[in-house]
Motif scaffolding. Structure first.
Motif, PDB file in Angstrom:
ATOM      1  N   VAL A   1       0.958  -1.266   0.064  1.00 33.50           N
ATOM      2  CA  VAL A   1      -0.010  -0.003   0.056  1.00 33.50           C
ATOM      3  C   VAL A   1       0.884   1.253  -0.082  1.00 33.50           C
ATOM      4  O   VAL A   1       0.501   2.227  -0.829  1.00 33.50           O
ATOM      5  CB  VAL A   1      -0.955   0.092   1.190  1.00 33.50           C
TER       6      VAL A   1
ATOM      7  N   SER B   1       2.358   1.886  -3.259  1.00 29.70           N
ATOM      8  CA  SER B   1       1.216   2.212  -4.196  1.00 29.70           C
ATOM      9  C   SER B   1       1.326   3.969  -4.335  1.00 29.70           C
ATOM     10  O   SER B   1       0.668   4.349  -5.085  1.00 29.70           O
ATOM     11  CB  SER B   1       0.007   1.572  -4.144  1.00 29.70           C
TER      12      SER B   1
ATOM     13  N   THR C   1      -1.397  -2.508  -6.374  1.00 26.92           N
ATOM     14  CA  THR C   1      -1.446  -3.340  -5.427  1.00 26.92           C
ATOM     15  C   THR C   1      -1.990  -4.609  -5.676  1.00 26.92           C
ATOM     16  O   THR C   1      -2.556  -5.456  -4.884  1.00 26.92           O
ATOM     17  CB  THR C   1      -2.836  -2.735  -4.531  1.00 26.92           C
TER      18      THR C   1
END
Length: 263
Positions: free
Chosen positions: A183, A186, A201
């Motif tokens: 995360v 990303s 992800t």
């Protein structure tokens, strides 16, 4: 409890999608049918005949808003993600029907509920090499994440040994640690202006120009209408190439394994 067959599974997934659709319209959250679901809508006006799940997509701003408020207004349907629960295996979101139970790939695997996936699309760096670095980092964290949750299934003896060594290493970290790293990776360019977006992800390595999302149209899926990006042709081409061409017969199979039940 009774076991859910494929037809009932799809009906329950569409019910989840309808709840999400109504919620997003009510709160002015933009989303679209994504990946295989969008392909199914365009090519088959419904599920790809050998598919058995529903995917939707959101840009980061809408995705963050959805995660922040959806569970405040729903009892039966709940969204999960690593950003909501730090020990969550999934670095993207799933909306669950909590009146059901789903095991992946079977009763010995992860226990969930029947669900649909929400994939988030983040700013992709304008530099191609930096984008590749982000995907490479994602793939490494994803491999470690799979190992931490015991989902790697090697069938060769030396790979089984490697799996045990990996398992000892990844268990030094708290559950969800590698998902959270996915995360964080990303969001690396969240506050910068970029031309394209990518899915950092999941498992794809595609990027696409943001103009694809200038507006949305409605497409048919299983007799109902749902949003698709106005540039869906460019979007699907990035995913699948010549997406109207059917794959060879031997590849027309589901890639998912699960057992599902109504409570």
């Amino acid at each position: 409890m009774h076991e859910v067959d494929i037809n009932e599974l799809k009906e329950l997934q569409i019910s989840i999608l309808d709840v999400v659709d109504a919620f997003c319209r009510s709160h002015k959250i933009k989303y679209w049918l994504d990946s295989g679901t969008l392909l199914g809508a365009v090519r088959h006006q419904g599920y790809i005949p050998w598919d058995d799940d529903i995917d939707i997509g959101m840009l980061r701003k809408d995705y963050d808003k959805f995660l922040a408020i959806f569970n405040n207004e729903n009892n039966r349907y709940k969204v999960i993600s690593n950003e909501i629960s730090s020990n969550c295996y999934y670095p993207y979101a799933k909306v669950l029907d909590t009146n059901t139970i789903l095991y992946e790939p079977d009763e010995n695997g992860i226990k969930l509920s029947i669900n649909i996936d929400i994939f988030v699309y983040d700013n992709a760096p304008n530099n191609k090499e930096k984008c590749i670095e982000m995907y490479n980092r994602r793939d490494l964290y994803n491999f470690l994440n799979l190992g931490q949750f015991g989902i790697l299934n090697p069938n060769i003896w030396y790979k089984k040994i490697a799996k045990q060594i990996l398992r000892c290493f990844v268990l030094l970290f708290p559950k969800g640690y590698f998902s959270s790293k996915i995360v964080k990776n990303s969001k690396k360019y969240k506050h910068l202006e970029t031309v394209s977006v990518g899915n950092f992800t999941s498992i794809t390595r595609m990027t696409c120009n943001k103009r694809v999302f200038d507006s949305f149209i409605l497409v048919e899926f299983e007799g109902k209408k749902y949003p698709a990006p106005v540039g869906y042709d460019e979007w699907l081409t990035q995913f699948y190439g010549d997406y109207m061409q059917l794959p060879p017969v031997e590849k027309r199979v589901s890639h998912h394994s699960f057992k599902a039940y109504m409570k």
